[in-house]
Structure formats: structure tokens, C-alpha cells
Design an enzyme around this catalytic site. Structure first.
Site, PDB file in Angstrom:
ATOM      1  N   THR A 184     -49.730  -1.681 -63.256  1.00 41.79           N
ATOM      2  CA  THR A 184     -50.211  -0.316 -63.512  1.00 41.79           C
ATOM      3  C   THR A 184     -49.897   0.510 -62.263  1.00 41.79           C
ATOM      4  OG1 THR A 184     -51.903  -1.085 -65.055  1.00 41.79           O
ATOM      5  CG2 THR A 184     -52.307   1.043 -64.048  1.00 41.79           C
TER       6      THR A 184
ATOM      7  N   SER B  58     -59.353  -0.839 -67.852  1.00 46.39           N
ATOM      8  CA  SER B  58     -60.137  -0.815 -66.605  1.00 46.39           C
ATOM      9  C   SER B  58     -59.694   0.337 -65.706  1.00 46.39           C
ATOM     10  CB  SER B  58     -59.953  -2.127 -65.833  1.00 46.39           C
ATOM     11  OG  SER B  58     -60.404  -3.215 -66.586  1.00 46.39           O
TER      12      SER B  58
ATOM     13  N   GLY C  25     -55.468  -4.208 -62.694  1.00 44.67           N
ATOM     14  CA  GLY C  25     -56.127  -4.907 -63.797  1.00 44.67           C
ATOM     15  C   GLY C  25     -57.636  -4.884 -63.659  1.00 44.67           C
TER      16      GLY C  25
HETATM   17  N1  GLY Z   1     -53.660  -2.415 -68.739  1.00 40.20           N
HETATM   18  C1  GLY Z   1     -54.616  -2.373 -67.727  1.00 40.20           C
HETATM   19  C2  GLY Z   1     -55.774  -1.529 -68.059  1.00 40.20           C
HETATM   20  O1  GLY Z   1     -55.641  -0.578 -68.814  1.00 40.20           O
HETATM   21  O2  GLY Z   1     -56.859  -1.805 -67.601  1.00 40.20           O
END
Ligand code: GLY
Length: 573
Positions: free
Chosen positions: A383, A455, A475
Site C-alpha cells: 500500500t 486498515s 497492512g
Molecule cells: N489492503 C490493505 C488494507 O486496505 O488495509
């Protein structure tokens, strides 16, 4: 350290808390309006995970754009140069603050499940989760939201046409960018999976081999897709030739997307989560993110303690106990609010926090197994996040994702971008951990058109004297990283400090504190163990935080980029 001190602290603070909160809320509303009219930073700060993205944001500001136009330029450039972490095949949350009237909202461009998705779509005949289907290849992809979000930002909050703000990304996709260390490291991790999908291998690899650091990658197909969007807006992505390529590519490779799924995608604006912490208002991501609720819950539990003045071991213990309880609630209660009733008011209320606090012993860890709830959870790597404050005081905290590195690794031929694997953020089976070890239950089960629980925690802290923009990838660890950054901001420290400080984390299950090197001294680790905590000091770091701050008293605008990754850049100009 011990009971007397903590009980005393708690008693004193609770007596004053209600009155102080009401006063501060009233003061901040008035102060925000006054500052909106009277005071501007005069300079702009942008901190992102890639220097080309930070520069793209400043380029658009220099052309007369505001923070929201700059956010489009940064997001779209990251989609080109950091496909490890986000992209137009993925989704995003942009938390925004508009200076002229103090309005805040979160633009939810999270991926959503395709219409043919169903609860058991990743289970085999024996009812076991097939991890490969949930994480790799086209079946792992939710319908992407980023392009719809960029158009929404331009049409509703920006000053420049979308086509202008997309230009830096289009130029870089055509001219190319150099593979950096992070790209190289994450490609190494995903190399075998990328090789399974010819279009992705063709786009990112060097003649089918690992691209070395410095190798130039050009993405003409992605430039073409972005040009379609520049010409036709989001329709240039969700319908017409680009959409046809996406649907054909996905379905030919075993996926389930349809043209109707793409046409049905819509951005949602959500009211942020708000709570007071000390003299500051926390404004953060609401469901379908778990971030704002969890941070609010943790801060509400901690508020009566003078947390930054406590001895380090007691401070860590109390923070960890608050984290443990918030992550337990994340697993049980949180999901897409359009599909399940998420008890946000309860979870973020002071009364609820008071009850949770009462269950914390100041001298002993509470085993997670003693809290009503369930099982497992580990770490996360990808991310991306960026923070912007423009010269007028507009602010953007944006966290964008394709989920795990390079998302699903699947690239629909002809498009130049990888499809996310955000479907793995759903709970594929009750209590079964996902790629980050996060568990979930009915609230986060798969349903058609539902958005998976996230998250991601783009956050503002607003006070009469300072405004902070903060967030990070990572994450399941995003929430605790943002929390530690907020506590460092509360100490009076600058963004460079928030993004650098050693981190620790607890997520209910597994029942252990994990710590970066340098987070604790050996004596502190021993003291935590004596209290009943399992402590794992890792030899690696996590996160990639980028923050910005405006000090209204000194007029200083500052920004910080996480030193853990070399390609990030914070620039104030
Ligand atoms: N894909 C990670 C999140 O949205 O927490």
C-alpha cells in the site's frame, strides 16, 4: 511504576474530561472557522513514497492547482512508478480538509466485489480456503475504484481539469522511470507470480528476468489508458475500449468481472471518524476502513493517562493493552457499513473506552484468550500513503492500495496496470487469517458489490496551534503506526520524528508485541516479559510513513518521509 500511580492518574483525569471535551470541541469549531479566514500556511508540503510523485504534486500546484489537484497528480504518478503499492487497478481513501470552510470528508474509492462474487468463492470442495485464488490472478481482484476517485476529486474539489492533473503521470508512463530498490525487492518477492501473467512480465521484467536497479521501465499501455481518462473522464475507464480490455483480460484468465460491474462502480463520500484527544481533534478514516474506529478507541482508552510522561515500560504496556482491545473489536464488528450495522458510536464512545480501560491491569498483560473473541493475525507490507498541505491550508491524507505487492500480479493485456487482490481483505472463511493474518467474521464476509474491510488510516490532527496530516502503508500494522505517530505529534515533535521513530505493534492475535530494532532496550523487553507480554524484537522494519504539519503559531510548514525507504521524498516549497 504500578497501581497507585496509574489509579491516581486515572481518577484525576476522568473528573475533568467531560467538561474539557465539550469546551475544546466548541473552541476548535470556532478556531477552525477563524483560522480558515485569517491564516494560511503560504507554503505547500508534500510527502510521498516516490520523489517523482512528490515533484508531480508540486508541478500541479505551480500550475495553479490546489491540494486536491496535487493529490490527483501524486496518486496517478504513484500508480505509474510504484505499482508495487497502488495503482489504477486498485483503490484508495482520500481524507480531505477544505480550508475555506473547514469541511472534511473521506472519498471512498475502495474496490468492491464483482456481482458474481459469493461468500464461498475461495473455498475448495472440502471447505478449505485456496490461498492462491484469493491472492494471485484475476479472481482475487475487486472492481477498481481509483480512477472514479480521481475524477470525483477533480470535479468536486479541484481547481484544474482532470486532464491537466494527469499529465505528469502520462508523461512519466511514456518516458519511463528507473527501477528503485523497493521495486526491486518487492519484484524479487513476487517474481514467480508475475511470470505467470505474460502482460505483467512483459511490462515489468527485463527480457523475462529480474529488472536490475536503474533499469528503465516504460508503460505505453498505461499512458494510453490514462489518456483515455484525460479525454473522457472516468467513463474512459469504466466503459469503452479500456473497460472491454479489462473484462476480456480478466475473464479469459478465469476471473468474473463484467461490463455491468464496471459501470456500476461509484465513489462514496463518508463522514470521517472524529474524537478529541488532548487539545486536538482526530479526524480519520471511517468504515469500510477499520483505521479511524480503532485509533479513536485506542486514544479514548489512553486519554486519562499522561501517556507520554509515563515511564517507558508502563507507557508501552498501556498502549499495547489498548491496541489489543481495539483489534479484537476490529475482527468482530467491522465491515462495509452499506452491508452491515457497524456499531461506530458504541466503539468510539467514552463510556465504552472507560469499560475497556477498567479491564486493564497496570502491572499485568491481559492474555488475548481472556478477551471474548477469537484467533490469529501477523504483518503487512504494502500500500502507499501521501500527505499534502497546500499554501492555502487545504489538506489531503491519502492511502492507496492494490493490497499485497503488485496486487494480484495479473495485468489485463493492453492496459499496463496490475489488478488488485483486495478480495483477500474480506474474510474468505470465518476466523481464517488473510495475507496479513487478519481474521474476520460475518461482518466482513464476501457479498456482491460489498467493499472489503481495510486498515488504511489517513488521518488529520487539528488543533488551534497545529495541524497534522499522517498515514502509512503496512497492512494490519497501519493502525498502530499511525497511533505511535500521533503520540509523537502530541509530544510536540515534527513529522521527521513521527516517520522515523522505532515502532511496536500488537494486534490481539497472535498474542505478542512485535518491535522494530531499537524500539526497546533489553531491560525494557525484560520488564515487559515479567508483566506477561511475549515480545518479539525483529531484525526488520515495517511501514513507509509520510507526514506533514502546519504550525499556526510559528507559521512553519514541515514534512517528513520515512527513512526506511530511500525513494520517498518530503518537499516544502
Ligand atoms: N489492503 C490493505 C488494507 O486496505 O488495509
Amino acid at each position: 511504576m504500578g497501581k497507585i500511580q496509574t489509579a491516581d492518574i486515572r481518577g484525576r483525569a476522568l473528573n475533568l474530561k467531560g467538561i474539557r471535551r465539550a469546551f475544546l470541541c466548541l473552541f476548535l469549531v470556532t478556531a477552525n472557522a477563524a483560522f480558515a479566514a485569517d491564516s494560511v500556511p503560504g507554503k505547500a508540503a508534500i510527502a510521498s513514497a516516490h520523489y517523482l510523485a512528490t515533484e508531480a504534486g508540486h508541478e500541479i500546484l505551480a500550475q495553479g492547482g490546489n491540494a486536491f489537484d496535487a493529490a490527483i497528480a501524486v496518486s496517478s504518478t504513484l500508480a505509474v512508478v510504484e505499482p508495487t503499492s497502488s495503482g489504477i487497478g486498485g483503490g484508495a481513501f482520500w481524507l480531505i480538509h477544505r480550508a475555506e470552510d473547514g469541511f472534511e470528508t473521506m472519498i471512498d474509492a475502495r474496490e468492491q466485489a464483482p456481482g458474481a462474487a459469493h461468500k464461498d468463492m475461495y473455498l475448495d470442495a472440502e471447505g478449505n480456503v485456496v490461498r492462491d485464488l484469493a491472492v494471485n490472478g484475476p479472481l482475487a481482484g475487486g472492481i477498481p475504484g481509483e480512477i472514479a476517485g480521481l475524477e470525483h476529486l477533480a470535479n468536486n474539489y479541484g481547481r484544474l481539469p482532470l486532464a491537466v492533473s494527469l499529465q505528469p503521470a502520462i508523461r512519466i508512463a511514456r518516458e519511463g522511470f528507473a527501477v528503485d530498490e523497493k521495486f526491486h525487492e518487492l519484484m524479487n518477492y513476487r517474481f514467480k507470480t508475475i511470470k505467470r501473467w505474460p502482460a505483467a512480465a512483459e511490462a515489468y521484467l527485463a527480457d523475462g528476468e529480474m529488472p536490475p536497479v536503474g533499469h528503465i521501465i516504460k508503460l505505453p499501455d498505461l499512458a494510453w489508458v490514462l489518456e483515455n481518462v484525460a479525454e473522457r473522464g472516468a467513463e474512459g475507464f469504466y466503459s469503452g475500449p479500456v473497460a472491454e480490455l479489462m473484462v476480456k483480460g480478466v475473464r479469459d484468465a478465469g476471473g468474473i468481472w463484467t461490463m455491468e460491474d464496471l459501470a456500476a462502480y461509484a465513489v462514496k463520500e463518508r463522514d470521517p471518524i472524529r474524537t478529541m484527544y488532548g487539545d486536538y481533534e482526530l479526524i480519520s478514516a471511517p468504515p469500510p476502513s477499520s483505521g479511524g474506529v480503532a485509533i479513536a478507541e485506542i486514544l479514548n482508552i489512553l486519554e486519562p493517562y499522561p501517556i507520554n510522561d509515563l515511564p517507558p515500560v508502563l507507557r508501552t504496556h498501556l498502549i499495547v493493552e489498548a491496541m489489543r482491545r481495539a483489534y479484537r473489536d476490529r475482527a468482530i464488528y467491522l465491515g462495509d457499513p452499506d452491508f452491515v450495522d457497524v456499531p461506530v458510536d458504541m466503539l468510539t464512545s467514552q463510556y465504552y473506552a472507560d469499560g475497556l480501560r477498567a479491564s486493564i491491569r497496570p502491572d499485568r498483560a491481559t492474555p488475548s484468550s481472556m478477551l471474548a473473541g477469537n484467533d490469529q493475525i501477523p504483518e503487512g507490507t504494502d500500500t502507499t500513503h501521501f500527505s499534502i498541505i497546500d499554501a492555502e491550508g487545504n489538506m489531503v491524507a491519502a492511502t492507496l492500495t492494490v493490497n499485497t505487492p503488485f496486487g494480484s500480479c495479473f495485468m489485463p493485456p493492453g492496459t499496463g496496470f496490475v489488478v488488485n487482490n483486495e478480495m483477500d481483505d474480506f474474510s474468505a472463511k470465518e476466523g481464517e487469517p488473510n495475507a496479513y493474518g487478519l481474521i474476520g467474521f460475518a461482518a466482513n464476509e464476501i457479498q456482491p458489490y460489498k467493499r472489503p474491510l481495510s486498515s488504511m488510516t489517513p488521518t488529520f490532527m487539528l488543533g488551534a496551534d497545529k495541524r497534522a496530516v499522517i498515514g502509512t502503508p503496512g497492512g494490519s500494522r497501519i493502525i498502530t503506526m499511525v497511533l505511535l505517530g500521533i503520540l509523537d505529534f502530541m509530544r510536540g515533535n515534527e513529522p521527521e520524528s513521527w516517520v522515523s521513530l522505532p515502532r511496536f505493534h500488537h494486534q490481539y492475535v497472535p498474542d505478542k508485541i512485535s518491535a522494530e530494532p531499537g524500539a526497546f532496550t533489553p531491560e525494557q523487553v525484560e520488564a515487559l516479559r515479567v508483566m506477561g507480554h511475549e515480545v518479539e524484537v525483529r531484525n526488520s522494519t515495517w511501514g513507509n510513513m509520510h507526514g506533514a504539519m502546519w504550525n499556526l503559531e510559528t507559521g512553519k510548514v514541515s514534512a517528513g518521509s520515512d527513512p526506511r525507504t530511500a525513494s520517498g521524498r518530503a518537499i516544502v516549497r
